[in-house]
Structure formats: C-alpha cells, structure tokens
Scaffold this active site. Structure first.
Site, PDB file in Angstrom:
ATOM      1  N   ARG A  43       6.112   6.054  -0.383  1.00 22.32           N
ATOM      2  CA  ARG A  43       4.965   5.143   0.097  1.00 22.32           C
ATOM      3  C   ARG A  43       3.992   5.179  -0.921  1.00 22.32           C
ATOM      4  NH1 ARG A  43       2.820   2.628   4.786  1.00 22.32           N
ATOM      5  NH2 ARG A  43       0.571   2.754   4.800  1.00 22.32           N
ATOM      6  N   ILE A  69      -1.398  -3.075   2.349  1.00 22.35           N
ATOM      7  CA  ILE A  69      -0.297  -2.424   2.984  1.00 22.35           C
ATOM      8  C   ILE A  69      -0.682  -1.934   4.373  1.00 22.35           C
ATOM      9  CG2 ILE A  69      -0.476  -0.164   2.219  1.00 22.35           C
ATOM     10  CD1 ILE A  69       2.386   0.065   2.039  1.00 22.35           C
ATOM     11  N   SER A  70      -0.057  -2.262   5.423  1.00 31.32           N
ATOM     12  CA  SER A  70      -0.665  -1.758   6.858  1.00 31.32           C
ATOM     13  C   SER A  70      -0.613  -0.355   7.021  1.00 31.32           C
ATOM     14  CB  SER A  70       0.191  -2.456   7.999  1.00 31.32           C
ATOM     15  OG  SER A  70       0.028  -3.717   7.995  1.00 31.32           O
ATOM     16  N   GLN A  71      -1.349   0.405   7.817  1.00 30.71           N
ATOM     17  CA  GLN A  71      -1.194   1.753   8.042  1.00 30.71           C
ATOM     18  C   GLN A  71       0.298   2.186   8.584  1.00 30.71           C
ATOM     19  OE1 GLN A  71      -2.578   3.765  11.300  1.00 30.71           O
ATOM     20  NE2 GLN A  71      -3.833   2.269  12.316  1.00 30.71           N
TER      21      GLN A  71
END
Ligand code: SAH
Length: 221
Positions: A43, A69-71
């Site tokens: 990630r 970017i989303s959690q």
C-alpha cells in the site's frame, strides 16, 4: 530492490500491514482471501511518497492532484460487499486514483474496467499496475459518469468518489441483478450497496463514510 529497501520493507511494512489486517478483522471484515490479499499489497507504493510511512494507518492519504486513497477499512468494506453480492465476471470502477482498489478488484474479477478523469493519475496507475504484473484491467481516461464505451454490461459498478445522485449512464451499464456500490452524500455522507431489480434498486448495505467528490469533465497534466 536494494538490501536497504528490503530491510526497510521487512522491518516496517510487514508489522504495519499485519496490524492493519488485525484492525480490519476488529471491524468485522471476515473475507479471508481479501484479508490475505490486503496483507500483501504494498500500500505504501500507492500513496504520495511523503506519506508512505502512514500507508497502513486507518486514515485516508494523499495520492496526488488533491485526491485521496480511502482508509483501508472503507476499501475492505466496499470490496467485501462486492464479493458477497456480485458475480465475479466484469466490474466497472469509476475513479482509478492510485490504482489500489483496482489492484484488489483485479484479483477477484475476470475483467476490471476503470475510468479516471485526471490524466496524470490515469497514467500513473496504469504504469504502476502493469509493473506489478496486473493484466486483466482496461483503463480509460475520461469522465466516468458517461459509463464505459460500447455498452459492455457489467456485473458490478463501484464508484470511488462521492455524488448526490447516481449518474444515469452507470445504471444502464449494469446487468439485471447487478450490484452498485457508491458513496452518496444524501441525506448524510455514506457508502451504499444496491442491487438492480427490474427498474427498482434494492438497498443491501449502508455505512457512513467520506469521499472526494465525483467531478465532471477531464483534467489534463
Ligand atoms: N479508488 C481510488 C480512489 C481515488 S479517489 C484509489 O484506490 O486510490 C477518487 C478518484 O475519482 C480520484 O482519482 C478522482 O480524480 C476520480 N474521479 C472523480 N470524478 C470522476 C469522474 N467523473 N470520472 C472518473 N474519475 C473521477
């Protein structure tokens, strides 16, 4: 990869990735293959380099061009819904962004179609995923609200940017019994999962979440 990089990866990435997985489990994510996959995807390679030390934290992070970017939990939740309710044939993603969600979809679906309106992000994600050996993704630089060209029918559509209503063209892309996942800001910010049943939509899941907005048109480098 140099020995120094490898040492960094072992000492920093693995413990943080496994902590991230523990947190996902703690929030009820139970799909073992998804958890295993998220535990191995680097990630930190998908976020802006200055934030790579936070890549496995429970927070949205910058990916460039004022986008985030989303959690991990939001990505996991939306993906788990997709895996529970849709056929794993063809999926359309609106908002390629960093390519992280695309990378996950590519593991489970036969074919992923993904659209991004920001030219630099489109090129970057395409390069990034190709270098990771991901080869079942078709990329499009465009406004995803128009759907995918040639009226290809999808088993699922996932929108990773927030709107007030569902773009009509995207509903037309979906097969009957197809699954739509999207963040919607009405009546309050949330992600939802719906099934197309005739000309009606059955709501299957919702959960509160924030996203960057779904925007019109395209932006060039
Ligand atoms: N799934 C991405 C999330 C990126 S954030 C990831 O895993 O990184 C949302 C993305 O949607 C941004 O890159 C933004 O540029 C893009 N976006 C917003 N409106 C769009 C539109 N109409 N068509 C295509 N992409 C759009």
């Amino acid at each position: 990869m140099s020995l120094r990089d490898l040492n960094w990866l072992v000492s920093h990435t693995e413990p943080k990735a496994s902590k991230m997985i523990d947190q996902l489990r703690g929030h009820g994510i139970a799909h073992e293959e998804l958890l295993a996959l998220m535990g191995t995807i680097p990630r930190h390679e998908f976020v802006e380099p200055a934030f790579s030390h936070l890549a496995y934290s429970a927070t949205p992070l910058p990916i460039g061009r004022n986008q985030t970017i989303s959690q991990p939990l939001t990505v996991a939740r939306m993906t788990e819904w997709l895996l529970s309710y849709s056929r794993l044939g063809r999926v359309l993603e609106i908002g390629t962004g960093s390519g992280y969600q695309t990378r996950i979809l590519a593991h489970f679906y036969n074919k992923v179609h993904t659209v991004e309106r920001q030219e630099p992000l489109y090129h970057q994600a395409k390069r990034r995923l190709s270098s990771m050996g991901v080869n079942n993704v078709e990329y499009l630089f465009g406004d995803g609200q128009a759907g995918w060209p040639n009226q290809v029918e999808m088993d699922a559509v996932i929108i990773t940017a927030m709107a007030s209503k569902v773009p009509l063209a995207l509903t037309h892309c979906l097969k009957q019994q197809g699954i739509l996942i999207m963040p919607i800001d009405h009546p309050n910010p949330q992600i939802g999962c719906w099934r197309k049943e005739g000309d009606r939509w059955k709501c299957l899941e919702t959960e509160s979440a924030y996203f960057v907005p779904l925007l019109e048109g395209m932006e060039y480098a």
